[in-house]
Each structure stands twice: as C-alpha cells, then as structure tokens.
Scaffold this motif. Structure first.
Motif, PDB file in Angstrom:
ATOM      1  N   ARG A  25       0.837  -1.208   0.000  1.00 39.70           N
ATOM      2  CA  ARG A  25       0.000   0.000   0.000  1.00 39.70           C
ATOM      3  C   ARG A  25       0.871   1.258   0.000  1.00 39.70           C
ATOM      4  O   ARG A  25       0.579   2.224  -0.717  1.00 39.70           O
ATOM      5  N   HIS A  26       1.918   1.250   0.808  1.00 36.39           N
ATOM      6  CA  HIS A  26       2.821   2.396   0.849  1.00 36.39           C
ATOM      7  C   HIS A  26       3.493   2.586  -0.506  1.00 36.39           C
ATOM      8  O   HIS A  26       3.620   3.714  -0.991  1.00 36.39           O
ATOM      9  N   PHE A  28       2.320   1.709  -3.445  1.00 36.42           N
ATOM     10  CA  PHE A  28       1.301   2.236  -4.356  1.00 36.42           C
ATOM     11  C   PHE A  28       1.074   3.727  -4.129  1.00 36.42           C
ATOM     12  O   PHE A  28       1.018   4.498  -5.088  1.00 36.42           O
ATOM     13  N   ASP A  29       0.957   4.114  -2.879  1.00 34.16           N
ATOM     14  CA  ASP A  29       0.634   5.506  -2.562  1.00 34.16           C
ATOM     15  C   ASP A  29       1.788   6.471  -2.795  1.00 34.16           C
ATOM     16  O   ASP A  29       1.547   7.651  -3.086  1.00 34.16           O
ATOM     17  N   ALA A  40       0.175   5.633  -7.788  1.00 35.09           N
ATOM     18  CA  ALA A  40      -1.179   6.022  -7.374  1.00 35.09           C
ATOM     19  C   ALA A  40      -1.930   6.722  -8.500  1.00 35.09           C
ATOM     20  O   ALA A  40      -3.151   6.854  -8.440  1.00 35.09           O
ATOM     21  N   TYR A  45      -6.182   0.971  -6.098  1.00 33.78           N
ATOM     22  CA  TYR A  45      -5.155   0.142  -5.469  1.00 33.78           C
ATOM     23  C   TYR A  45      -5.570  -1.320  -5.532  1.00 33.78           C
ATOM     24  O   TYR A  45      -6.728  -1.663  -5.312  1.00 33.78           O
ATOM     25  N   ASN A  46      -4.613  -2.193  -5.838  1.00 32.88           N
ATOM     26  CA  ASN A  46      -4.851  -3.626  -5.858  1.00 32.88           C
ATOM     27  C   ASN A  46      -3.615  -4.300  -5.259  1.00 32.88           C
ATOM     28  O   ASN A  46      -2.553  -4.317  -5.891  1.00 32.88           O
ATOM     29  N   GLN A  47      -3.741  -4.826  -4.056  1.00 30.42           N
ATOM     30  CA  GLN A  47      -2.610  -5.414  -3.358  1.00 30.42           C
ATOM     31  C   GLN A  47      -1.994  -6.551  -4.163  1.00 30.42           C
ATOM     32  O   GLN A  47      -0.767  -6.690  -4.219  1.00 30.42           O
ATOM     33  N   SER A  51       1.870  -6.514  -5.307  1.00 34.52           N
ATOM     34  CA  SER A  51       2.736  -7.589  -4.817  1.00 34.52           C
ATOM     35  C   SER A  51       3.349  -8.359  -5.985  1.00 34.52           C
ATOM     36  O   SER A  51       4.525  -8.743  -5.938  1.00 34.52           O
TER      37      SER A  51
END
Length: 140
Positions: A25-26, A28-29, A40, A45-47, A51
């Motif tokens: 998440r970090h 992505f952001d 972003a 967002y798609n984990q 990943s």
C-alpha cells in the motif's frame, strides 16, 4: 563497467521489489518517493497486482545480481534481454496509458521508463564489445 551497471540495476530492482512486497500500500501511494505519486496515478489500489510487481522486480534484481557475479557473456546477454523485454513492454503501456498523471509527473515517469530501456541496451552493447570471441565483438 558492465558488472557495475548490472549491480546498479540489480540494486534498484531489489529496492523497488522489496518495497512493493513488504509494504504494497505504501509503495502504491508513494512510489517513486520524493513527494511524487506515480503508481497512485493508476487507481484503484490492488494489493495483488502491486505484490506481483514487487515479485517481478525482485526476480529481475536477483537475475541481474547473478549476471554481475557470474560475469559470463551468455548469462549477461540473456538476463539483459529479459530485463529489456520487461522494461520495453512496461514503457509501451505507459506511453499509451497515462492514468491521472500530467505535466512533470507524466514526463518524468516516461523518462525514467525510457531510461529503463536504454540502460540494458547500453550494457548489452558494452558486454558485446568486451566479450572475447563474441560475434561483432571489438578486437582486444
């Protein structure tokens, strides 16, 4: 120079890949950092996808490190061809799909992706010149 270049590319890929795997998440952001938010710019967002991207970067980093350590022209060529393929396809996507990026962020992201294509090309050229007996290699 080729081994140094392989090592540098390995370090970058391992850094990005580790970041995306440990904190997707970090990543992505905030990727690439320095107050920019390029990933972003392609919501949502798609984990899973972040990943997977991290796994790709780590894999490329490991292969680049192996090429640097082994210092074998054939291994170097194969690894750089793989890195070049990924980077060229990655650039091709972003050249057409800009997400929400505009202005400086769009230009800088495309320039960095273009550098990701040019770096393996330059290393392939250098590796070809130094490889004894390689077709097209410069005489020593």
């Amino acid at each position: 120079m080729v081994r140094v270049g392989l090592g540098a590319l390995s370090a970058v890929n391992l850094w990005w890949g580790g970041w995306a795997l440990i904190a997707p998440r970090h990543f992505f952001d905030t990727f690439p950092g320095f107050g920019r938010h390029w990933t972003a710019g392609y919501p949502p967002y798609n984990q899973h996808l972040v990943s997977d991207l991290g796994a790709i970067f780590v894999t490329l980093g490991v292969l680049l490190a192996a090429a640097a350590i082994l210092n074998d022209a054939r291994v170097t060529t194969v690894v750089l061809a793989g890195v070049l393929t990924f980077n060229a396809l990655h650039l091709a996507f972003h050249a057409v799909h800009h997400g929400t990026l505009t202005g400086f962020d769009l230009v800088a992201s495309l320039a960095s992706l273009a550098a990701g294509v040019l770096a393996p090309v330059a290393l392939l050229i250098l590796a070809r010149r130094r490889a004894p007996g390689a077709v097209g290699a410069a005489p020593r």
